[in-house]
Design an enzyme around this catalytic site. Structure first.
Site, PDB file in Angstrom:
ATOM      1  N   TYR A 150       3.967   9.182 -11.514  1.00 54.91           N
ATOM      2  CA  TYR A 150       2.789   8.255 -11.058  1.00 54.91           C
ATOM      3  C   TYR A 150       2.150   7.353 -11.422  1.00 54.91           C
ATOM      4  O   TYR A 150       1.961   6.038 -11.013  1.00 54.91           O
ATOM      5  CB  TYR A 150       2.163   8.729  -9.787  1.00 54.91           C
ATOM      6  CG  TYR A 150       0.694   8.380  -8.743  1.00 54.91           C
ATOM      7  CD1 TYR A 150       1.748   8.258  -7.480  1.00 54.91           C
ATOM      8  CD2 TYR A 150      -0.663   8.431  -8.983  1.00 54.91           C
ATOM      9  CE1 TYR A 150       0.329   7.363  -6.882  1.00 54.91           C
ATOM     10  CE2 TYR A 150      -1.224   8.274  -7.880  1.00 54.91           C
ATOM     11  CZ  TYR A 150      -1.011   6.984  -7.086  1.00 54.91           C
ATOM     12  OH  TYR A 150      -1.667   7.241  -5.970  1.00 54.91           O
TER      13      TYR A 150
ATOM     14  N   LYS B 250       1.630   3.640 -11.382  1.00 50.94           N
ATOM     15  CA  LYS B 250       0.466   2.538 -11.159  1.00 50.94           C
ATOM     16  C   LYS B 250       0.037   1.633 -11.906  1.00 50.94           C
ATOM     17  O   LYS B 250      -0.592   0.922 -11.791  1.00 50.94           O
ATOM     18  CB  LYS B 250      -0.713   2.979 -11.213  1.00 50.94           C
ATOM     19  CG  LYS B 250      -0.588   4.115  -9.442  1.00 50.94           C
ATOM     20  CD  LYS B 250       0.022   3.469  -8.088  1.00 50.94           C
ATOM     21  CE  LYS B 250      -0.800   4.300  -7.223  1.00 50.94           C
ATOM     22  NZ  LYS B 250      -0.225   3.152  -5.373  1.00 50.94           N
TER      23      LYS B 250
ATOM     24  N   SER C  43      -3.817   3.132  -8.868  1.00 49.10           N
ATOM     25  CA  SER C  43      -4.991   3.728  -8.571  1.00 49.10           C
ATOM     26  C   SER C  43      -5.762   4.009  -9.663  1.00 49.10           C
ATOM     27  O   SER C  43      -4.812   3.139 -11.071  1.00 49.10           O
ATOM     28  CB  SER C  43      -4.143   5.309  -8.537  1.00 49.10           C
ATOM     29  OG  SER C  43      -4.445   6.116  -8.700  1.00 49.10           O
TER      30      SER C  43
ATOM     31  N   ASN D 236       0.892  -1.550   0.046  1.00 50.94           N
ATOM     32  CA  ASN D 236      -0.126  -0.105   0.092  1.00 50.94           C
ATOM     33  C   ASN D 236       1.144   1.050  -0.151  1.00 50.94           C
ATOM     34  O   ASN D 236       0.108   2.330  -0.492  1.00 50.94           O
ATOM     35  CB  ASN D 236      -0.551   0.152   0.931  1.00 50.94           C
ATOM     36  CG  ASN D 236      -1.768   1.546   1.947  1.00 50.94           C
ATOM     37  OD1 ASN D 236      -2.590   2.103   1.114  1.00 50.94           O
ATOM     38  ND2 ASN D 236      -1.423   1.768   2.639  1.00 50.94           N
TER      39      ASN D 236
HETATM   40  N1  LIG Z   1      -5.150   8.600  -0.888  1.00 52.41           N
HETATM   41  C1  LIG Z   1      -5.871   8.980  -2.484  1.00 52.41           C
HETATM   42  O1  LIG Z   1      -6.558   9.677  -3.144  1.00 52.41           O
HETATM   43  C2  LIG Z   1      -5.206   7.993  -3.393  1.00 52.41           C
HETATM   44  C3  LIG Z   1      -6.067   7.659  -4.678  1.00 52.41           C
HETATM   45  C4  LIG Z   1      -4.977   6.293  -5.451  1.00 52.41           C
HETATM   46  C5  LIG Z   1      -4.386   5.949  -4.821  1.00 52.41           C
HETATM   47  N2  LIG Z   1      -3.471   5.997  -3.631  1.00 52.41           N
HETATM   48  C6  LIG Z   1      -2.822   4.885  -3.592  1.00 52.41           C
HETATM   49  O2  LIG Z   1      -3.085   4.072  -1.732  1.00 52.41           O
HETATM   50  C7  LIG Z   1      -1.729   4.003  -1.100  1.00 52.41           C
HETATM   51  C8  LIG Z   1      -1.984   4.588   0.009  1.00 52.41           C
HETATM   52  O3  LIG Z   1      -2.256   5.974   0.219  1.00 52.41           O
HETATM   53  P1  LIG Z   1      -2.464   7.239   0.857  1.00 52.41           P
HETATM   54  O4  LIG Z   1      -3.414   8.182   0.237  1.00 52.41           O
HETATM   55  O5  LIG Z   1      -3.711   6.813   1.971  1.00 52.41           O
HETATM   56  O6  LIG Z   1      -1.452   7.667   1.050  1.00 52.41           O
HETATM   57  P2  LIG Z   1      -0.778   8.679   2.814  1.00 52.41           P
HETATM   58  O7  LIG Z   1       0.526   9.991   2.200  1.00 52.41           O
HETATM   59  O8  LIG Z   1      -2.415   9.688   3.488  1.00 52.41           O
HETATM   60  O9  LIG Z   1      -0.215   7.227   3.730  1.00 52.41           O
HETATM   61  C9  LIG Z   1       0.999   6.222   2.516  1.00 52.41           C
HETATM   62  C10 LIG Z   1       2.211   5.806   4.152  1.00 52.41           C
HETATM   63  O10 LIG Z   1       2.475   5.282   3.329  1.00 52.41           O
HETATM   64  C11 LIG Z   1       4.241   6.002   4.210  1.00 52.41           C
HETATM   65  N3  LIG Z   1       4.933   5.817   3.199  1.00 52.41           N
HETATM   66  C12 LIG Z   1       5.107   6.093   2.165  1.00 52.41           C
HETATM   67  N4  LIG Z   1       6.683   5.873   1.662  1.00 52.41           N
HETATM   68  C13 LIG Z   1       7.303   4.726   2.708  1.00 52.41           C
HETATM   69  C14 LIG Z   1       8.267   4.662   2.281  1.00 52.41           C
HETATM   70  N5  LIG Z   1       9.961   5.043   1.394  1.00 52.41           N
HETATM   71  N6  LIG Z   1       8.600   3.707   3.359  1.00 52.41           N
HETATM   72  C15 LIG Z   1       8.493   3.472   4.540  1.00 52.41           C
HETATM   73  N7  LIG Z   1       6.691   3.901   4.527  1.00 52.41           N
HETATM   74  C16 LIG Z   1       7.018   5.092   3.440  1.00 52.41           C
HETATM   75  C17 LIG Z   1       3.700   7.443   4.439  1.00 52.41           C
HETATM   76  O11 LIG Z   1       4.504   7.089   6.093  1.00 52.41           O
HETATM   77  C18 LIG Z   1       2.496   7.209   5.488  1.00 52.41           C
HETATM   78  O12 LIG Z   1       2.236   6.294   6.652  1.00 52.41           O
HETATM   79  C19 LIG Z   1      -0.747   4.918  -1.992  1.00 52.41           C
HETATM   80  O13 LIG Z   1      -0.398   3.782  -2.699  1.00 52.41           O
HETATM   81  C20 LIG Z   1      -1.586   5.626  -2.791  1.00 52.41           C
HETATM   82  O14 LIG Z   1      -0.540   6.386  -4.286  1.00 52.41           O
HETATM   83  C21 LIG Z   1      -4.292   7.076  -3.332  1.00 52.41           C
END
Ligand SMILES: NC(=O)c1ccc[n+]([C@@H]2O[C@H](COP(=O)([O-])OP(=O)(O)OC[C@H]3O[C@@H](n4cnc5c(N)ncnc54)[C@H](O)[C@@H]3O)[C@@H](O)[C@H]2O)c1
Length: 246
Positions: free
Chosen positions: A153, A157, A140, A88
């Site tokens: 990105y 993805k 995504s 994730n």
């Molecule tokens: N939020 C959205 O709208 C959305 C939409 C599509 C896809 N996503 C995908 O869902 C996933 C989660 O997204 P989110 O919005 O909850 O993200 P977020 O940024 O709120 O949380 C991501 C978490 O990953 C951790 N992280 C990031 N890089 C890291 C690393 N190198 N090592 C260890 N930890 C790391 C961060 O510290 C954070 O706690 C991601 O892959 C994101 O691309 C999110």
């Protein structure tokens, strides 16, 4: 308790979708291995899951340091057979094709493709041997529709969808399913803090359900794919987007 008796490793468990997964998986009876680079948020998630009575191991690390990642996974395997993997963790580095910095492009591919591949390589043999396993990769909608100014990105993805389908073909006969979930716009701390309201409005206008998702709405789908309820689903790229991208 759909996940009773299972152990799930969740990356990026400190906040957002990863945190929601940890809480929902714990409520469904899974024990957990949680990875994040932020010690404060990781502790909060870990404490909450422990209060729910689940066994939990947490590791603060930058996942893109593959040597540290391998060490942490080797150590985490002491908890027992990790038979569910949720890839994730992620981050975005916006940029157009003309302007994207090569290092940033590779960093985004690293977290979204190379880190999941490394975790799959480490955990898949145990799942195959056990004859049961679940891998869910968080992609995504941008992975299928592309994003203007999101070349790194979107490419990453799309890459994780290719990885999902390839691994699904390799290990189906061993009882391991591999699927990708494609969230649309989801209300996580990163989106709430960094995304310009203008972009949010545009995406919501293009989303038939007309709103942003809550992280739990994505996490519940991930929990379903991790359970026996989804026993005949593998290799799919499932949008959880309120219809954005159809
Ligand atoms: N939020 C959205 O709208 C959305 C939409 C599509 C896809 N996503 C995908 O869902 C996933 C989660 O997204 P989110 O919005 O909850 O993200 P977020 O940024 O709120 O949380 C991501 C978490 O990953 C951790 N992280 C990031 N890089 C890291 C690393 N190198 N090592 C260890 N930890 C790391 C961060 O510290 C954070 O706690 C991601 O892959 C994101 O691309 C999110």
């Amino acid at each position: 308790m759909l996940l009773n008796g299972h152990i799930a490793l969740i990356t990026g468990a400190g906040q957002g979708i990863g945190r929601a997964c940890a809480v929902i998986f714990a409520a469904q009876g899974a024990d957990l291995v949680l990875f994040d680079k932020n010690p404060e948020t990781l502790n909060n998630t870990s404490d909450e899951v422990a209060r729910m009575g689940r066994k939990v191991m947490k590791y603060t690390l930058d996942l893109t340091n593959l040597e540290k990642l391998r060490e942490a996974v080797e150590n985490a395997c002491k908890i027992g057979l990790i038979d569910i993997l949720i890839n994730n963790a992620g981050f975005d580095r916006p940029g157009t094709t003309a302007k994207i910095d090569k290092k940033e492009f590779e960093a985004v591919l690293g977290i979204h493709v190379t880190v999941p591949l490394t975790l799959i390589q480490m955990l898949l043999p145990g799942m195959r041997k056990a004859g049961w396993g679940r891998i869910i990769n968080v992609s995504s909608i941008y992975g299928i529709i592309g994003g203007k100014g999101e070349v790194a990105y979107s490419t990453a993805k799309a890459g994780i969808i290719g990885l999902t389908k390839s691994v699904a073909r390799e290990c189906g006969q061993d009882g391991v399913t591999v699927n990708a979930v494609l969230p649309g716009l989801t209300r996580t701390p990163t989106i709430e803090t960094f995304m310009d309201e203008r972009y949010k409005k545009d995406i919501i206008a293009d989303t038939p359900l007309g709103r942003i998702a809550e992280p739990e709405e994505v996490a519940r789908v991930i929990a379903f794919l991790a359970s026996d309820e989804a026993s005949f689903i593998t290799g799919i790229a499932l949008p959880v987007s309120g219809g954005w991208g159809i």
